[in-house]
Design an enzyme around this catalytic site. Structure first.
Site, PDB file in Angstrom:
ATOM      1  N   ILE A  14      46.651  35.131  11.733  1.00 11.86           N
ATOM      2  CA  ILE A  14      46.335  36.049  10.626  1.00 11.86           C
ATOM      3  C   ILE A  14      47.100  37.360  10.809  1.00 11.86           C
ATOM      4  O   ILE A  14      47.599  37.941   9.846  1.00 11.86           O
ATOM      5  CB  ILE A  14      44.802  36.310  10.565  1.00 11.86           C
ATOM      6  CG1 ILE A  14      44.059  35.038  10.137  1.00 11.86           C
ATOM      7  CG2 ILE A  14      44.487  37.452   9.609  1.00 11.86           C
ATOM      8  CD1 ILE A  14      42.523  35.166  10.188  1.00 11.86           C
ATOM      9  N   ALA A  83      43.350  41.690  16.822  1.00 15.91           N
ATOM     10  CA  ALA A  83      43.468  40.837  18.012  1.00 15.91           C
ATOM     11  C   ALA A  83      42.120  40.213  18.374  1.00 15.91           C
ATOM     12  O   ALA A  83      41.102  40.902  18.381  1.00 15.91           O
ATOM     13  CB  ALA A  83      43.971  41.664  19.195  1.00 15.91           C
ATOM     14  N   GLY A  84      42.144  38.935  18.654  1.00 16.63           N
ATOM     15  CA  GLY A  84      40.889  38.287  19.033  1.00 16.63           C
ATOM     16  C   GLY A  84      41.126  36.952  19.701  1.00 16.63           C
ATOM     17  O   GLY A  84      42.171  36.322  19.509  1.00 16.63           O
ATOM     18  N   THR A  86      38.906  33.231  21.324  1.00 14.15           N
ATOM     19  CA  THR A  86      37.644  32.482  21.437  1.00 14.15           C
ATOM     20  C   THR A  86      37.553  31.892  22.843  1.00 14.15           C
ATOM     21  O   THR A  86      38.574  31.545  23.452  1.00 14.15           O
ATOM     22  CB  THR A  86      37.581  31.305  20.436  1.00 14.15           C
ATOM     23  OG1 THR A  86      38.750  30.501  20.605  1.00 14.15           O
ATOM     24  CG2 THR A  86      37.479  31.784  19.000  1.00 14.15           C
ATOM     25  N   TYR A 147      31.447  35.353  20.793  1.00  7.80           N
ATOM     26  CA  TYR A 147      32.308  35.718  19.653  1.00  7.80           C
ATOM     27  C   TYR A 147      31.478  36.293  18.498  1.00  7.80           C
ATOM     28  O   TYR A 147      31.845  37.303  17.888  1.00  7.80           O
ATOM     29  CB  TYR A 147      33.055  34.461  19.214  1.00  7.80           C
ATOM     30  CG  TYR A 147      34.116  34.615  18.157  1.00  7.80           C
ATOM     31  CD1 TYR A 147      35.443  34.899  18.513  1.00  7.80           C
ATOM     32  CD2 TYR A 147      33.813  34.436  16.814  1.00  7.80           C
ATOM     33  CE1 TYR A 147      36.419  34.988  17.528  1.00  7.80           C
ATOM     34  CE2 TYR A 147      34.792  34.528  15.834  1.00  7.80           C
ATOM     35  CZ  TYR A 147      36.101  34.805  16.200  1.00  7.80           C
ATOM     36  OH  TYR A 147      37.075  34.892  15.228  1.00  7.80           O
TER      37      TYR A 147
END
Ligand code: CAA
Length: 241
Positions: A14, A83-84, A86, A147
């Site tokens: 994304i 920014a992420g 899992t 999360y």
């Protein structure tokens, strides 16, 4: 006037679509990345953005990245906390590392980045901050207590920061994407993903650019009356009030 945007995690998924959208809208864009040099180089070459390496869970890395970007592109007036990661596991099997890594990268990071740009935005009486949360911060998801907690935390942060800075021309908003066609979503076990897609009324995964256009909308100068909101973009999977 040319605006300067910093998109964390801006070279893949994304984030890359957000970098591309903002670049096409005339922004100078810095795209942050943690380790994938190949993707970062491709993003810089193909989109004409500045790729900046750093770990968003480190306050010092964020301070240095902001300094570098401001020296090269000018003051940052648009920050996209995207920014992420899992580390999915049910809580009764989750390790402390899986918990804390997600909290550090997805939640502590927004303090680390925002704290390093907010004073400049306040001095200049203009800023746009867009936090990329998630449907799973709104509804919760089995296997994602870490999360979901981080993404819900981003929404609380958004609401508080919006109020603190409303008189300073700074808007702070969140976007809560549903399941979008990215590497992160394709890491979900295939049978689980099929069930999830079956529960999306629109009948498909979202596309990264469908999130990016929402960021461009919220980042625009004309969006000055929208602050503290969460824009839900999930194909009808979870309809909030
Ligand atoms: N309600 C309650 N518990 C449930 C459940 C449900 N609906 N479904 C499963 N469980 C629990 C069960 O209690 C079971 O635990 P026990 O075995 O101890 O009884 C466990 O889940 C299932 O265990 P499995 O051995 O079958 O599965 P697992 O432990 O290997 O993996 C999982 C479980 C991690 C949840 C896995 O199914 C998974 O990854 N699911 C997808 C999670 C998800 O949607 N992630 C989104 C990633 S994309 C993203 O995050 C982007 C975004 O913003 C949308």
């Amino acid at each position: 006037m040319t605006r300067v945007a910093f998109v964390t995690g801006g070279t893949r998924g994304i984030g890359r679509a957000i970098s591309a959208r903002l670049r096409a809208a005339g922004y100078k864009v810095a795209a942050g990345y943690a380790s994938n040099e190949v993707a970062a180089q491709a993003c810089a070459d193909e989109l004409g953005v500045m790729a900046v390496k750093g770990n968003v869970s480190s306050f010092l890395d964020c301070a240095e990245a902001v300094k570098k970007v401001e020296a090269e592109l000018g003051p940052i007036d648009t920050l996209v906390n995207n920014a992420g990661i899992t580390r999915d596991a049910v809580l009764h099997r989750m390790t402390e590392e899986q918990w804390s890594e997600v909290i550090r990268v997805n939640l502590a990071s927004i303090f680390n980045m925002t704290r390093n740009v907010i004073e400049g935005m306040r001095e200049r009486n203009f800023g746009r901050i867009v936090n990329i949360s998630s449907i799973n911060g709104q509804k919760g998801q089995v296997g994602q207590s870490n999360y979901s907690a981080a993404k819900a935390g981003m929404i609380g942060f958004t609401k508080a920061l919006a109020q603190e800075n409303a008189k300073k021309g700074i808007t702070v908003n969140a976007i809560a994407p549903g399941y979008v066609d990215t590497e992160m979503v394709h890491a979900v076990p295939q049978n689980v993903l099929e069930q999830i897609i079956a529960g999306i009324p629109v009948g498909r995964l979202g596309m990264a650019d469908e999130i990016a256009r929402c960021v461009a909308f919220l980042a625009a100068e004309e969006a000055g009356f929208i602050t503290g909101s969460t824009l839900t973009v999930n194909g009808g999977q979870y309809i909030t009030g």
